[in-house]
Design an enzyme around this catalytic site. Sequence first.
Site, PDB file in Angstrom:
ATOM      1  N   LYS A 151      15.877  -7.062  44.179  1.00 27.54           N
ATOM      2  CA  LYS A 151      15.490  -5.671  44.496  1.00 27.54           C
ATOM      3  C   LYS A 151      14.023  -5.449  44.139  1.00 27.54           C
ATOM      4  O   LYS A 151      13.288  -4.791  44.881  1.00 27.54           O
ATOM      5  CB  LYS A 151      16.391  -4.684  43.751  1.00 27.54           C
ATOM      6  CG  LYS A 151      17.788  -4.612  44.371  1.00 27.54           C
ATOM      7  CD  LYS A 151      18.799  -3.929  43.471  1.00 27.54           C
ATOM      8  CE  LYS A 151      20.198  -4.060  44.084  1.00 27.54           C
ATOM      9  NZ  LYS A 151      21.270  -3.643  43.187  1.00 27.54           N
ATOM     10  N   ASP A 160      20.905   5.347  44.698  1.00 29.13           N
ATOM     11  CA  ASP A 160      22.240   4.813  45.013  1.00 29.13           C
ATOM     12  C   ASP A 160      23.100   5.866  45.706  1.00 29.13           C
ATOM     13  O   ASP A 160      24.140   5.545  46.282  1.00 29.13           O
ATOM     14  CB  ASP A 160      22.951   4.383  43.718  1.00 29.13           C
ATOM     15  CG  ASP A 160      22.760   2.904  43.422  1.00 29.13           C
ATOM     16  OD1 ASP A 160      22.570   2.134  44.378  1.00 29.13           O
ATOM     17  OD2 ASP A 160      22.810   2.538  42.239  1.00 29.13           O
ATOM     18  N   GLN A 167      21.853  -1.108  37.421  1.00 28.10           N
ATOM     19  CA  GLN A 167      22.649  -2.218  37.964  1.00 28.10           C
ATOM     20  C   GLN A 167      24.050  -2.210  37.351  1.00 28.10           C
ATOM     21  O   GLN A 167      24.194  -2.185  36.134  1.00 28.10           O
ATOM     22  CB  GLN A 167      21.936  -3.551  37.689  1.00 28.10           C
ATOM     23  CG  GLN A 167      22.592  -4.751  38.325  1.00 28.10           C
ATOM     24  CD  GLN A 167      22.606  -4.684  39.856  1.00 28.10           C
ATOM     25  OE1 GLN A 167      21.606  -4.384  40.484  1.00 28.10           O
ATOM     26  NE2 GLN A 167      23.755  -4.970  40.443  1.00 28.10           N
TER      27      GLN A 167
END
Length: 296
Positions: free
Chosen positions: A55, A122, A99
């Site tokens: 990422k 997210d 994460q």
Amino acid sequence: MPETKLIDGKAQAAKLRANVAAEAVALKAKRSIVPGLCTILVGDDPASQIYVRSKGKASIEAGFASFEEKLPANSSEAELLALIARLNRDERVDGILVQLPLPPQIGRQSVIDAIDPKKDVDGFHAQNVGGLWSGGPALIPCTPYGCLLLLRATQAKLSGAEAVIIGRSNLVGRPMAALLLREDCTVTLAHSKSRSLSGIARRADILVVAVGHAELVRGDWLKPGAVIIDVGINRIDVPGGKARIVGDVAFAEAQGIAAAITPVPGGVGPMTIACLLRNTLLAACLRRGLPAPAIG
Ligand code: NAP
């Protein structure tokens, strides 16, 4: 036997990433804004380390500022929440990504609740979930949004279509249902307690499968001409002591029945990271009151 088209997630993701990078260049040139994505890794799970690294690399390739925060595996929830509060205030950071999975002493929901919804790339915060379902402004979870972009790329007719989603997680199935409802599909959301799953699947013009069960969906579950989005990622052992990654749909059996299908790997996976970059760019614009760039 009609040919089943392969939905090329790698190619679509590359296009989206190029569009995001071009918009980032324009944002910097016109307004001196550099979108910033910060990943937070708690602990040293090897798979999570790989995800976080990729990422960060993708952010830099898009022209973003990339930040990485690491906390030891025995960190308390309070320590993580304090870090999130600091990043919420940090003007350089437009997107915060924690994460998953988190160690057991840290509550996932408290973490999601603590992220500024405007930086919640997210799309898990209740404010974004509510926005998605009610048609308001929202950052949308990356994987289901990537699935929608793939459906659009196949030019599948969505309005009025019977859409069946198997799997009802907050990560994939539920937001996928909201997105397809927004596209005027007739949506059925099936799960592990659904009766006659094969019969439900057979009604689908659009079938999205996000279960995590290797090749659960067989060829005879498919309506001829259906468009199939396979989100599943499953590692299976093959002779010779090796392993192979397969989806939730028996790919070979779908050939000649489905109109189009995503491969695993190379379908939904690449779209997820591209949509994370898209969300970060959107967050950089929206939280400053700028219009959303037209990038898909
Ligand atoms: P999850 O949270 O474990 O949810 C799985 C869903 O599948 C649940 O709703 C469960 O039903 C349902 N289910 C389980 N077994 C079933 C069965 N036999 N029949 C019907 N439904 C069944 O998983 P997830 O996070 O949504 O992920 C699903 C899969 O997608 C995994 O393989 C994951 O690795 C993959 N994934 C891929 C990406 C990507 O970028 N490509 C991103 C995210 C996830 P209940 O609710 O009744 O338990």
